[in-house]
Scaffold this motif. Structure first.
Motif, PDB file in Angstrom:
ATOM      1  N   GLY A 581       0.817  -1.209   0.000  1.00  0.00           N
ATOM      2  CA  GLY A 581       0.000   0.000   0.000  1.00  0.00           C
ATOM      3  C   GLY A 581       0.851   1.259   0.000  1.00  0.00           C
ATOM      4  O   GLY A 581       0.463   2.299  -0.550  1.00  0.00           O
ATOM      5  N   ASN A 582       2.013   1.195   0.633  1.00  0.00           N
ATOM      6  CA  ASN A 582       2.880   2.361   0.722  1.00  0.00           C
ATOM      7  C   ASN A 582       3.863   2.480  -0.421  1.00  0.00           C
ATOM      8  O   ASN A 582       4.633   3.434  -0.499  1.00  0.00           O
ATOM      9  N   CYS A 583       3.901   1.454  -1.287  1.00  0.00           N
ATOM     10  CA  CYS A 583       4.877   1.449  -2.364  1.00  0.00           C
ATOM     11  C   CYS A 583       4.684   2.634  -3.309  1.00  0.00           C
ATOM     12  O   CYS A 583       5.639   3.129  -3.901  1.00  0.00           O
ATOM     13  N   HIS A 584       3.427   3.049  -3.426  1.00  0.00           N
ATOM     14  CA  HIS A 584       3.159   4.137  -4.355  1.00  0.00           C
ATOM     15  C   HIS A 584       3.881   5.406  -3.950  1.00  0.00           C
ATOM     16  O   HIS A 584       4.258   6.203  -4.798  1.00  0.00           O
ATOM     17  N   ASN A 585       4.077   5.564  -2.649  1.00  0.00           N
ATOM     18  CA  ASN A 585       4.777   6.772  -2.203  1.00  0.00           C
ATOM     19  C   ASN A 585       6.192   6.802  -2.722  1.00  0.00           C
ATOM     20  O   ASN A 585       6.695   7.817  -3.158  1.00  0.00           O
ATOM     21  N   ALA A 586       6.855   5.638  -2.636  1.00  0.00           N
ATOM     22  CA  ALA A 586       8.255   5.580  -3.049  1.00  0.00           C
ATOM     23  C   ALA A 586       8.390   5.548  -4.562  1.00  0.00           C
ATOM     24  O   ALA A 586       9.334   6.102  -5.110  1.00  0.00           O
ATOM     25  N   HIS A 587       7.448   4.827  -5.205  1.00  0.00           N
ATOM     26  CA  HIS A 587       7.546   4.702  -6.660  1.00  0.00           C
ATOM     27  C   HIS A 587       6.227   5.111  -7.292  1.00  0.00           C
ATOM     28  O   HIS A 587       5.426   4.266  -7.672  1.00  0.00           O
ATOM     29  N   PRO A 588       6.027   6.413  -7.386  1.00  0.00           N
ATOM     30  CA  PRO A 588       4.715   6.877  -7.882  1.00  0.00           C
ATOM     31  C   PRO A 588       4.446   6.475  -9.335  1.00  0.00           C
ATOM     32  O   PRO A 588       3.287   6.407  -9.736  1.00  0.00           O
ATOM     33  N   ASP A 589       5.486   6.151 -10.083  1.00  0.00           N
ATOM     34  CA  ASP A 589       5.272   5.841 -11.495  1.00  0.00           C
ATOM     35  C   ASP A 589       4.855   4.402 -11.733  1.00  0.00           C
ATOM     36  O   ASP A 589       4.528   4.019 -12.844  1.00  0.00           O
ATOM     37  N   CYS A 590       4.969   3.573 -10.690  1.00  0.00           N
ATOM     38  CA  CYS A 590       4.765   2.136 -10.896  1.00  0.00           C
ATOM     39  C   CYS A 590       3.412   1.689 -10.383  1.00  0.00           C
ATOM     40  O   CYS A 590       2.847   2.278  -9.459  1.00  0.00           O
ATOM     41  N   GLN A 591       2.984   0.571 -11.002  1.00  0.00           N
ATOM     42  CA  GLN A 591       1.716  -0.013 -10.570  1.00  0.00           C
ATOM     43  C   GLN A 591       2.041  -1.303  -9.831  1.00  0.00           C
ATOM     44  O   GLN A 591       2.810  -2.156 -10.332  1.00  0.00           O
ATOM     45  N   PHE A 592       1.494  -1.443  -8.648  1.00  0.00           N
ATOM     46  CA  PHE A 592       1.779  -2.631  -7.839  1.00  0.00           C
ATOM     47  C   PHE A 592       0.510  -3.438  -7.653  1.00  0.00           C
ATOM     48  O   PHE A 592      -0.546  -2.885  -7.340  1.00  0.00           O
ATOM     49  N   VAL A 593       0.616  -4.744  -7.859  1.00  0.00           N
ATOM     50  CA  VAL A 593      -0.540  -5.618  -7.679  1.00  0.00           C
ATOM     51  C   VAL A 593      -0.202  -6.608  -6.582  1.00  0.00           C
ATOM     52  O   VAL A 593       0.807  -7.322  -6.665  1.00  0.00           O
ATOM     53  N   PHE A 594      -1.041  -6.639  -5.549  1.00  0.00           N
ATOM     54  CA  PHE A 594      -0.793  -7.556  -4.438  1.00  0.00           C
ATOM     55  C   PHE A 594      -1.871  -8.619  -4.401  1.00  0.00           C
ATOM     56  O   PHE A 594      -3.055  -8.316  -4.515  1.00  0.00           O
ATOM     57  N   ARG A 595      -1.446  -9.846  -4.289  1.00  0.00           N
ATOM     58  CA  ARG A 595      -2.409 -10.931  -4.208  1.00  0.00           C
ATOM     59  C   ARG A 595      -1.892 -11.894  -3.141  1.00  0.00           C
ATOM     60  O   ARG A 595      -0.678 -12.153  -3.072  1.00  0.00           O
ATOM     61  N   SER A 596      -2.812 -12.376  -2.319  1.00  0.00           N
ATOM     62  CA  SER A 596      -2.315 -13.304  -1.291  1.00  0.00           C
ATOM     63  C   SER A 596      -3.379 -14.333  -0.984  1.00  0.00           C
ATOM     64  O   SER A 596      -4.559 -14.099  -1.207  1.00  0.00           O
ATOM     65  N   SER A 597      -2.932 -15.444  -0.483  1.00  0.00           N
ATOM     66  CA  SER A 597      -3.889 -16.447  -0.022  1.00  0.00           C
ATOM     67  C   SER A 597      -4.524 -15.913   1.254  1.00  0.00           C
ATOM     68  O   SER A 597      -3.866 -15.214   2.036  1.00  0.00           O
ATOM     69  N   PRO A 598      -5.786 -16.238   1.466  1.00  0.00           N
ATOM     70  CA  PRO A 598      -6.489 -15.650   2.619  1.00  0.00           C
ATOM     71  C   PRO A 598      -5.937 -16.170   3.939  1.00  0.00           C
ATOM     72  O   PRO A 598      -5.286 -17.194   3.992  1.00  0.00           O
ATOM     73  N   GLY A 599      -6.212 -15.402   4.982  1.00  0.00           N
ATOM     74  CA  GLY A 599      -5.794 -15.830   6.324  1.00  0.00           C
ATOM     75  C   GLY A 599      -4.431 -15.294   6.673  1.00  0.00           C
ATOM     76  O   GLY A 599      -3.675 -14.850   5.801  1.00  0.00           O
ATOM     77  N   PRO A 600      -4.125 -15.311   7.956  1.00  0.00           N
ATOM     78  CA  PRO A 600      -2.840 -14.769   8.405  1.00  0.00           C
ATOM     79  C   PRO A 600      -1.682 -15.657   7.967  1.00  0.00           C
ATOM     80  O   PRO A 600      -1.843 -16.834   7.737  1.00  0.00           O
ATOM     81  N   ALA A 601      -0.535 -15.056   7.818  1.00  0.00           N
ATOM     82  CA  ALA A 601       0.685 -15.795   7.461  1.00  0.00           C
ATOM     83  C   ALA A 601       1.763 -15.453   8.479  1.00  0.00           C
ATOM     84  O   ALA A 601       2.629 -14.623   8.225  1.00  0.00           O
ATOM     85  N   PRO A 602       1.684 -16.090   9.641  1.00  0.00           N
ATOM     86  CA  PRO A 602       2.622 -15.705  10.708  1.00  0.00           C
ATOM     87  C   PRO A 602       4.021 -16.263  10.451  1.00  0.00           C
ATOM     88  O   PRO A 602       4.180 -17.371   9.972  1.00  0.00           O
ATOM     89  N   ALA A 603       5.014 -15.483  10.776  1.00  0.00           N
ATOM     90  CA  ALA A 603       6.403 -15.940  10.661  1.00  0.00           C
ATOM     91  C   ALA A 603       7.219 -15.263  11.743  1.00  0.00           C
ATOM     92  O   ALA A 603       6.920 -14.138  12.149  1.00  0.00           O
ATOM     93  N   ARG A 604       8.225 -15.999  12.204  1.00  0.00           N
ATOM     94  CA  ARG A 604       9.112 -15.397  13.210  1.00  0.00           C
ATOM     95  C   ARG A 604      10.175 -14.590  12.481  1.00  0.00           C
ATOM     96  O   ARG A 604      11.097 -15.145  11.892  1.00  0.00           O
ATOM     97  N   VAL A 605      10.040 -13.290  12.555  1.00  0.00           N
ATOM     98  CA  VAL A 605      10.947 -12.434  11.789  1.00  0.00           C
ATOM     99  C   VAL A 605      11.277 -11.177  12.595  1.00  0.00           C
ATOM    100  O   VAL A 605      10.663 -10.896  13.627  1.00  0.00           O
ATOM    101  N   ALA A 606      12.305 -10.478  12.103  1.00  0.00           N
ATOM    102  CA  ALA A 606      12.513  -9.095  12.552  1.00  0.00           C
ATOM    103  C   ALA A 606      11.844  -8.249  11.493  1.00  0.00           C
ATOM    104  O   ALA A 606      12.273  -8.234  10.346  1.00  0.00           O
ATOM    105  N   ASP A 607      10.761  -7.566  11.896  1.00  0.00           N
ATOM    106  CA  ASP A 607       9.882  -6.997  10.869  1.00  0.00           C
ATOM    107  C   ASP A 607      10.592  -6.013   9.964  1.00  0.00           C
ATOM    108  O   ASP A 607      10.417  -6.019   8.763  1.00  0.00           O
TER     109      ASP A 607
END
Lengths: 727, 236
Positions: A581-607
């Motif tokens: 959602g925030n990618c547009h701020n950094a790259h206003p010229d580009c179009q970003f399409v996000f698709r994901s499988s439903p439900g949470p995708a938890p992972a142990r990470v440093a965000d």
């Protein structure tokens, strides 16, 4: 890497194969044994030849010992005078003759003299007047024993002058002078007999004096009578022609001769049998030489056995009907021993020897020789023959025969020992070799795997030295030490390289700071210079150097920095959604399409590391996408991991770069179109971060070749109760 | 009376540049090239603010030692570390020693001057507060549990004071200016008043700030990541 497919056998296999070479040892032992056997056999042959030679030496020049027989036996039939083992009492009892019990001859029962075997017909079955005869010689005396079948005994009447009117025995012989001698043994009843020289008609005595040298004794039996008598050999002369007849008179009144059974053939053109004697002197000489397991034969030039001592055939206790495996094995390799019976010394009972054989042939032609042969019973003997010479003439041969059991036993024992020792030592060597090779292979493998593991998949050194084998004294130790020192040097070098960016930054930052602050002061002091383009470009240059150094240092420090990160369970679905959602701020010229499988995708990470990872992925995709085409970001939960894919349409990956795309300093950029900095660090950072989180990164061309997809896989975490919500 | 600033920096060029720039701002500057020189200088008189390089000649930790020394003599003395060593560990060590701020090279002399004046002002404010005995709450701002005193550079959460470095304070101040609004990385970068800042630097600072709050209140969750953009302060 540790597999050696198609590169030849493993070390242990090689060692084992080499170990098989040890099998040569028993083979050589065996060959040696076979040679030893032939050597021993040869030795024994030599010894026997020497024995034969020695005996023949004793007999050399003694043709007198052999001359007591005509040279030719043609036309003669022989009577055998067997050497008598013990003294004979002239008492008409058979006990003295027990040793010769199987040598009886029958006369009068048929036309030919026969030998009686133990199961032959008894004297009772014979016709009247027939008799059994046994001749023996001892102490220069000829002994005879007769069993005479006589249903009606008629004893001599001493009042009658004629001697042929009672049962009597006629003896005929040739004297040395060639005269015919006639002797009659008369019997006046059981007891001592009297012998007279007779006239040509066999009717009256030549003179009244009895021949006292001929002593006899008669005794009545159920079947007739037994007669035993002796006469000196000297009476027979050297020719030893001898005949014997039993005259039967049955009617005491008429006293007519009813029948004559004789040793002479009925129609014989010769009156005499030959009395064949074993030459006692030769025998005496030879007997003393006999030894165990050896048989000594003295054979004259007519192949007649003249003396025999000892027996070569001794029952061997080790000889069994079915030979053991050892013997069979042994026989397999032995030189063939002739089994032809070219000499059968057992055939000597008849005294007239038909023994052939090369040995004797050769000896009779003056050539001493020895041969090894096998009897039918499986007994193997060595025969050695040596000629007896007199006046340059071969007058006979001495044959020494001995069986080889002793040698063979020796050999079998040795073979058994060799087999046992070889098998044991072979086994021991094999086991030792096996253990050694296994240990060797294990050690080498350990060094190998340690060396392999010293560098990870991406070529990073994980250790600076080997832990195993470096204290071993052998070549593997040397290898381990050299690998270890190599690793140590490599490690130092790597450390140098790794610390390079930091050192560089440290070293560059100070002068950079000096330049930077100087520029700032310059600007301050000379306001006229503000906005001077040279000053501006100098400031930009300083900034760029700063960024370069910073980026390099960040990348170099990345792995260390990641180590100290604290991980927490984050829902990547939320994170990604917010991020895209925030990618547009950094790259206003580009179009970003996000698709994901439903439900949470938890992972142990440093965000924010994931954020950094996404920055790099997006930067990469933006840099390579065809203008106007969308950049697709997919989030998929696949079984136990989460896959983040960033795909863009654009130039596909070159195959040669595909494998090391995620290594540092690798870039596909052909030329920098912009002023931004590209060190090929972006995807390297992606990989390092992904791996730090237990995941991986891979790149692939889109199936239609229209672009590239880079996928990062991260392990799925169980939903923690405290999932930090993202804003 | 102009404030006295001490600069300890072994590189002659940089030292002279600092001295010139700071002198121009109207401060009295005493510059030292080594730890020994600095110590003997401090024996005569303590300055109002000290700028320290960490590595001095061969002595790798000379800056830290000097800092410890100075704070032992005057605990409220503002200390700014100025160094090329910007590794995390150095930051932590420096701040734990009680340094007020930490500036990585290359620095902007403009920012340096601003920091100096800001720190001196803050120090003065604190001094006056403690001297006056009254809470200088006029400059303080309250956002939920957070109290932010821009003048005195003081932060407290649920009435518990939180020690933030100058950089961290400025970032937090930017973040809470309009609570609930996302603040971009760029804005936060400006707040650090450093010449060379990356997203990563911001993230590191933010994490440190978050940790300092969590140490006081484990339930603290007011700083939210706005992935791909920046951060957001959320008041409950």
């Amino acid at each position: 890497m540790t597999k050696a497919n198609g590169r030849g056998p493993r070390l242990s296999t090689k060692l084992m194969l080499l170990g098989l070479a040890l099998l040569i040892v028993p083979w050589f032992s065996f060959r040696h044994l076979v040679q030893m056997e032939s050597f021993l056999i040869q030795g024994q042959s030599q010894a026997q030849l020497l024995t034969a030679e020695g005996i023949s030496t004793l007999l050399n020049g003694r043709e007198d010992l052999f001359n007591d027989l005509p040279l030719s036996l043609d036309g003669f039939e022989a009577l055998y005078a067997h050497p008598l083992p013990g003294p004979i009492r002239i008492d008409a009892r058979e006990s003295d003759w027990a040793a010769l019990a199987d040598r009886w001859q029958v006369f009068g029962g048929g036309s030919e003299p026969r030998r009686i075997t133990s199961h032959d017909s008894s004297i009772d079955a014979l016709p009247d007047g027939a008799f059994h005869l046994l001749l023996g010689e001892r102490g220069n005396q000829l002994y005879a024993f007769l069993r005479v079948r006589d249903e009606s005994r008629v004893w001599r009447n001493p009042n009658l002058l004629r001697l042929d009117n009672a049962d009597h025995i006629r003896l005929s012989y040739l004297t040395d002078q060639g005269d015919e001698g006639r002797l009659q043994i008369t019997m006046q009843g059981p007891g001592v007999t009297t012998a007279y020289h007779m006239d040509a008609e066999w009717k009256f005595a030549e003179h009244g004096l009895p021949e006292n040298r001929v002593q006899g004794y008669v005794e009545e039996t159920d079947y007739g009578y037994n007669l035993e008598f002796r006469m000196p050999m000297s009476m027979l002369g050297s020719r030893r022609s001898f005949g014997l007849a039993v005259v039967d008179v049955d009617d005491p009144e008429t006293r007519q001769i009813r029948g004559i059974a004789q040793t002479l053939p009925q129609s014989g053109r010769e009156n005499f049998h030959l009395v064949v004697l074993r030459s006692p002197e030769v025998l005496n000489i030879v007997r003393g030489l006999g030894y165990s397991g050896a048989r000594i034969l003295v054979i004259d030039s007519q192949r007649r056995v003249r003396a025999e001592a000892g027996s070569s055939i001794e029952p061997s206790e080790s000889t069994s009907d079915t030979p053991g495996w050892l013997e069979r094995l042994f026989d397999m390799f032995r030189p063939n021993v002739r089994t032809s019976s070219d000499l059968a010394p057992e055939d000597t009972e008849q005294g007239l020897i038909t023994v052939g054989g090369q040995v004797i042939d050769a000896a009779l032609q003056g050539q001493p020789s020895a041969v090894r042969r096998r009897r039918d019973e499986g007994v193997e003997v060595i025969m050695a023959a040596h000629p007896i010479v007199s006046r340059n003439q071969v007058i006979g041969t001495v044959v020494v025969e001995q069986n080889t059991d002793d040698i063979l036993d020796l050999q079998r024992d040795a073979l058994g020992r060799i087999v046992l020792v070889s098998a044991t030592s072979l086994l021991a060597v094999f086991v030792a070799l096996l253990a050694f090779s296994v240990r060797l292979a294990w050690r080498i493998r350990r060094v190998g795997s340690e060396t392999t593991n010293a560098i990870d998949r991406h070529g990073r050194l994980k250790t600076s030295e080997l832990r195993h084998e470096i204290h071993s004294g052998d070549e593997i130790g040397d290898l381990a030490r050299s690998v270890s020192s190599m690793l140590t040097k490599l490690h130092q070098h790597t450390q140098f390289l790794e610390s390079m960016p930091r050192t560089l930054r440290h070293e560059i930052n100070n002068p950079l700071n000096a330049v930077s602050t100087s520029l700032q002061n310059l600007e301050q002091e000379m306001p006229a210079m503000e906005a001077n383009k040279y000053l501006e470009s100098a400031k930009r240059g300083v900034l760029r150097i700063g960024v370069i150094v910073q980026n390099l240092a960040d990348a170099a420090n990345l792995e260390d920095a990641l180590e100290s990160e604290e991980l927490e369970v984050v829902d990547l679905h939320e994170l990604l959604k917010s991020y895209v959602g925030n990618c547009h701020n950094a790259h206003p010229d580009c179009q970003f399409v996000f698709r994901s499988s439903p439900g949470p995708a938890p992972a142990r990470v440093a965000d924010y590391r994931i954020e950094q990872l996404l920055d790099k992925l997006i930067d990469n995709a933006v840099d390579f996408h065809w203008p106007g085409s969308p950049i697709r970001i997919h989030l998929d939960v696949v079984r136990d991991h989460i896959e983040i894919t960033v795909a863009n349409r654009g130039p596909p990956l070159q195959p040669e770069i595909e494998n090391n795309l995620f290594d540092s300093m690798v870039s596909q950029r052909v030329a920098t179109r912009d002023n931004r900095l590209h060190f090929g660090l972006g995807l390297y950072v992606v990989r390092v971060i992904a791996e730090r989180h237990g995941g991986s990164a891979r790149a692939a061309n889109l199936t239609d070749g229209s672009g590239v997809a880079i996928t990062v896989a991260l392990p799925l975490a169980s939903m923690a109760p405290r999932l930090r919500a993202t804003g | 009376m102009p404030k006295s600033i001490a600069i300890v920096e072994d590189d002659d060029d940089q030292r002279e540049n600092y001295r010139d720039a700071i002198t121009k701002k109207g401060y009295t500057v005493s510059a030292y090239g080594s730890r020994k020189e600095a110590l003997s200088g401090f024996d005569d008189a303590l300055p109002d603010l000290v700028i320290l390089d960490i590595i001095l000649g061969e002595e790798v930790d000379a800056g830290f030692e000097l800092c410890r020394d100075l704070l032992a003599r005057s605990p409220s003395l503002p200390v700014i570390f100025l160094t090329e060593r910007i590794e995390e560990i150095d930051k932590i060590s420096g701040l734990r020693l009680g340094a007020w701020d930490y500036l990585p090279k290359p620095i902007s002399l403009e920012y340096l001057a601003e920091r100096i004046s800001s720190l001196l002002r803050i120090n003065e404010a604190r001094y006056q507060n403690s001297a006056g005995g009254s809470r200088g709450s006029d400059s303080a701002r309250k956002i939920g549990h957070l109290t932010l005193d821009q003048e005195a550079l003081l932060v407290s959460w649920k009435n518990k004071q939180i020690d933030l470095s100058g950089t961290e304070f400025r970032m937090l101040a930017k973040l809470v200016r309009v609570p609930g609004h996302a603040v971009s990385y760029e804005t936060l970068m400006n707040a650090t008043m450093q010449s060379l800042v990356t997203n990563n630097t911001i993230n590191t600072h933010m994490r440190n700030i978050r940790k300092k709050f969590e140490r006081v209140d484990p339930e603290f969750a007011s700083i939210k990541s706005e992935y791909g953009y920046g951060y957001r302060w959320v008041s409950k």
